[in-house]
Design an enzyme around this catalytic site. Structure first.
Site: not given
Ligand code: FPP
Length: 244
Positions: A25, A73
């Site tokens: 996250d 998501n």
């Molecule tokens: C959460 O951060 C992260 C995700 C929803 C996506 C995670 C994906 C990757 C790390 C890419 C690599 C993985 C693959 C399989 C290609 P957020 O966007 O919720 O962050 P925030 O809480 O700061 O908004």
């Protein structure tokens, strides 16, 4: 007393967790704080995944399960979803050979029926190609929600016609997407929140949790080692008193 750790200069003098699960996250906030689009955070997050995978293997961890895209998501803006899917396509294309050469077995769990056809095909190919690898197990939770997974498992059991009186914890565990995996020993969540967010609810019954404020793109090998060090100091009792 904390064990004497000098990772990565000397071998780790304790039994590492066999299975680490991670809620990655903080990508969005990492990007926002730099005035960048959220996708830039996901891209950097993919780099962190690569280094974490290597750190796992160096430390003797055998299973890594990551929460890459939750069933919730899908409610994100369509631009961000398509960027994430593009990143996944890219990752699958670019990393697959290296993962295979390193004898990594790649698995995907979740409701994959919701993904685009080409991604599903790449996932099937990747799972098939790496199915006989045994050095390391990387499992990607994609379009994954633990409650939905449990519902799917119950449906599978009912469809098989199992009698209610024959249903045990094992019956359910074996019907989950994670049937082939051991339960996670350590679950890490970066980015400051302290909750499971519908990840591995059944599987994490006796898992040790490690929460850190570090945003996923900033979570480097040093931070990962700190998590392992913290885990090494935990006393796991599985609901018992811990006495013989
Ligand atoms: C959460 O951060 C992260 C995700 C929803 C996506 C995670 C994906 C990757 C790390 C890419 C690599 C993985 C693959 C399989 C290609 P957020 O966007 O919720 O962050 P925030 O809480 O700061 O908004």
């Amino acid at each position: 007393m904390q064990p004497n750790l000098h990772y990565p200069l000397s071998p780790i003098p304790y039994t590492p967790p066999r299975h680490v699960a991670i809620i990655m996250d903080g990508n969005g906030r990492w990007a926002k704080s730099r005035g960048l689009p959220r996708t830039a955070g996901h891209k950097k997050g993919a780099d962190t995944l690569r280094s974490t995978l290597n750190a796992c293997r160096d430390a003797g961890v055998k299973y890594l399960t990551i929460y890459a895209f939750s069933s919730e998501n899908w409610k994100r803006p369509s631009d961000e979803i398509s960027d994430l899917m593009q990143l996944l396509r890219h990752y699958l294309q670019k990393e697959l050979d290296t993962l295979h050469e390193n004898k990594v077995r790649l698995r995907f769990i979740g409701d994959l029926s919701q993904l685009d056809k080409d991604i599903r095909a790449s996932i099937d190919d990747a799972m098939e190609m790496t199915a006989r690898n045994g050095a390391f197990n990387l499992t990607v939770a994609l379009s994954y929600g633990s409650r939905q997974e449990i519902v799917r498992a119950v449906r599978r059991i009912v469809e098989k016609g199992v009698a209610a009186s024959d249903i045990t914890e094992e019956t359910l565990a074996e019907a989950l997407d994670t049937a082939e995996l051991p339960e996670p020993d350590l679950l890490i969540r970066t980015g400051g929140e302290q909750r499971l967010s519908n990840f591995l609810l059944w599987q994490a019954a006796y898992t040790e949790f490690y929460f850190t404020d570090i945003l996923w793109p900033d979570f480097d090998t040093k931070h990962f080692t700190e998590a392992l060090q913290d885990y090494a100091g935990r006393e796991r009792r599985y609901g018992t008193t811990g006495e013989e």
